[in-house]
Each structure stands twice: as structure tokens, then as C-alpha cells.
Write an enzyme that holds these catalytic residues in place. Sequence first.
Site, PDB file in Angstrom:
ATOM      1  N   CYS A   1     -30.191 -36.395  -3.924  1.00 36.86           N
ATOM      2  CA  CYS A   1     -31.585 -36.293  -4.381  1.00 36.86           C
ATOM      3  C   CYS A   1     -32.398 -35.267  -3.606  1.00 36.86           C
ATOM      4  O   CYS A   1     -33.497 -34.901  -4.019  1.00 36.86           O
ATOM      5  CB  CYS A   1     -32.258 -37.657  -4.291  1.00 36.86           C
ATOM      6  SG  CYS A   1     -31.488 -38.866  -5.365  1.00 36.86           S
TER       7      CYS A   1
ATOM      8  N   HIS B   1     -39.962 -36.589  -3.979  1.00 42.63           N
ATOM      9  CA  HIS B   1     -38.829 -37.064  -4.776  1.00 42.63           C
ATOM     10  C   HIS B   1     -39.232 -38.381  -5.413  1.00 42.63           C
ATOM     11  O   HIS B   1     -39.872 -39.224  -4.765  1.00 42.63           O
ATOM     12  CB  HIS B   1     -37.594 -37.246  -3.890  1.00 42.63           C
ATOM     13  CG  HIS B   1     -36.470 -37.940  -4.601  1.00 42.63           C
ATOM     14  ND1 HIS B   1     -36.035 -37.534  -5.831  1.00 42.63           N
ATOM     15  CD2 HIS B   1     -35.724 -39.023  -4.272  1.00 42.63           C
ATOM     16  CE1 HIS B   1     -35.055 -38.339  -6.230  1.00 42.63           C
ATOM     17  NE2 HIS B   1     -34.852 -39.248  -5.300  1.00 42.63           N
TER      18      HIS B   1
ATOM     19  N   ASN C   1     -35.710 -41.806 -11.697  1.00 39.22           N
ATOM     20  CA  ASN C   1     -35.196 -40.951 -10.623  1.00 39.22           C
ATOM     21  C   ASN C   1     -34.180 -39.970 -11.228  1.00 39.22           C
ATOM     22  O   ASN C   1     -33.100 -40.378 -11.636  1.00 39.22           O
ATOM     23  CB  ASN C   1     -34.540 -41.854  -9.559  1.00 39.22           C
ATOM     24  CG  ASN C   1     -33.913 -41.067  -8.410  1.00 39.22           C
ATOM     25  OD1 ASN C   1     -33.791 -39.843  -8.467  1.00 39.22           O
ATOM     26  ND2 ASN C   1     -33.500 -41.779  -7.382  1.00 39.22           N
TER      27      ASN C   1
END
Length: 322
Positions: free
Chosen positions: A114, A249, A279
Site C-alpha cells: 500500500c 493512504h 482500500n
Amino acid sequence: MTIWSNVIGTGGYLPATIRTNHDLSEMVDTTDSWIYERTGIKSRRIADVHETASSMAEIAARQAIEMAAIDAEQIDLIIVATGTPDRVYPSTACLVQERLGIKNCVSFDIQAACSGSVFGLSIADQYIKTGFAKTVLVIGSEVCSRIVDWTDRSTCILFGDGAGAVLLAASDRPGILATHIHSDGGYEDLLYCPNPQAAAQVRQDEAGFISMRGNEVFKVAVNTLGRIVDETLEANHLQQSDIDWLVPHQANTRIIAATAKKLGMSMDQVILTLETQGNTSSASVLLAFNQGVRDGRIKRGQTVLMEAFGAGFTWGSALLKF
Ligand code: ACO
């Protein structure tokens, strides 16, 4: 003369199919309220069978190129961050280069889960500062839906698909002010995705899907992101009030709120896409940045702090003047 990496274009792509929390509640034992209260997510986008990391990356890249009003041939480096490449090789970046019809550039993928797009910005900035490249395309693109176990309620509620892109160009005007990136390989057990084809030993339960001990990851993420904020402000002699926008993020609103609090920022200064995108791993920071730029919230001359945390663990920040 100092060379800076300036943002000259941004782009983003989200697949058309929307999977809501209600849809998920018909697939696994969960509810809309549990998911929304624990994560901040209401829906996510799911790639259709023909879409891949490279096809989504191409669309995001074309938007960034159009905004920058440059010829794609001017791009001398393409960096794609992805954990869901179309193929083991060629790299997704090479596939994107071909899709964009660019003959003369260097393309490679990076893998930082990520944190991928923040790592990508850091690498791009080094290449621009040393004069190796003048125009760099950084993309995060993910089809997380293909590495999610849709019978595992603890992970399938979290992830979505999409691509974000940013075009950077060498300039004498301040752009990326600093990047700070880190990793600690000691946390494999808390968050990993097996690659059964290449693994030496494949466990019965390892079918190539994301495995996460969410609660433990959560605690490390909050602490680590707090530290990266301190590190970034201190190293660049900035006060909290010098930051106009936080572009985090998008993993969990509770994690994002903790980082905003640490910065003394209200949630109005945070670009949030989590509610409708979930996500999207390495795509999420650049998708959020693109949204903030395109809807006019992030303005030229403002200071933006991007931050990310992911498997590895990897984490980092990118501080830039837009
Ligand atoms: N619906 C209903 N109940 C659920 C669900 C669900 N979808 N998922 C888990 N539960 C249950 C659990 O079984 C558990 O039940 P129990 O108490 O009876 O054992 C209970 O809910 C609590 O589970 P926790 O895992 O403790 O829930 P938590 O509040 O920690 O929320 C979450 C889980 C949302 C995953 C959170 O931990 C999180 O966001 N973690 C961080 C994720 C992250 O940042 N990852 C890094 C980036 S991702 C990457 O790099 C690929």
C-alpha cells in the site's frame, strides 16, 4: 540551480461496478453498519473480467498526460507500483509503455504494497534531481479484488480496485520538497499475500489471497504514521499549520483521523476517498490526490503531505508544493 520535481498532471480510473456493503452482507456474515463503523467504507469498485492493472493504469496515465498537455513521447521514465501485476513479467510498467505507444523510455514496476505510490514518488524524485529523467510518470494500479478471498469477512470488506497517476517534470520551481520512506521486513506474518506458483512450500490454506491480522496491523499503522508525520515535519523544519492538505493512504478512517489529529488538522483538510473506493492499496494515495486536484480543493502553491503504510511493513511520506 536546484532541480525540483513538479506535478504537471494527475489522473485516476475506477471500474464501473460498485459493490456495496449490502452486497457483501449477502456474501459473508457481516453488516453495513459493522463495516462502516469499523472502517468508514460504504462501497468499493470491482474491475470487470477484461480489466487489468495495465488497462486501468493506461486510462489514469492518459488523463495525467492530457492535463499536462505534453506529448507522451516526452516521458522518459514510467514507474508502476502494483501488487497485482498483469503478468510476473513483462512488468506492468512495460505494458503501460506499450499501451501509451512510447518507444523511447525506461519502465519498471515497484512493489511496496500500500506504500507503493509514495515509494514511486520518492524514486521518481531521485531520478529527476540527478538529471537522469526530466519527465516521469508514476502510477499505482491494483485489481485487489483478484487477490481477496471473498469468503473471508475480515479482509474482503476492505479492498477495492482502481488506478491513480501523477506526471512529474523537472523544474526550477519547488515541487516535491522531501520524501521519507522506510521498511521493516519483520512483520510478514501480520499481512501477506502468498504467491503459490513461486513459493517453495505452499500451505493448504494459502490459495494466493490476502491474509491479515487486522487488529495488530491497525495498532502498528497508527503508531508508525504518527512517527512519519513527526519525522517529516521535523526534517523539513515545518509546523503543523504549514500543511494545507493531508492525502493519506485510504485503509481505515480511524487510522486517518488519528494522523489528522496528530497534525492538528480538521477532517476538512483531509482528502478522503475511502467511503466509496475502499482500500485500493498502491493506487489509493494517487487516486485521492487526483480527486483533490480535479475538484479544485488542492490549489497551486499549497503544501500537501501524502502518507502511506502497507505490508512489509513499508511506510513513508511525500511532502510537496503543488
Ligand atoms: N463483519 C462483522 N464482524 C467482523 C467482520 C465483519 N466483516 N470482520 C471481523 N469481524 C469480527 C471478528 O471476528 C471479531 O469478532 P470476535 O470479537 O467475536 O472475535 C470482531 O469483529 C473484532 O475483530 P477485529 O479484527 O478486532 O476488528 P477491528 O476493530 O480491528 O477492525 C479492521 C478490523 C477493519 C480490519 C481493522 O483492524 C483495520 O483496519 N486494520 C488495519 C488495516 C490496514 O491498515 N492494513 C494496512 C494496509 S493494507 C496492505 O498493505 C495490503
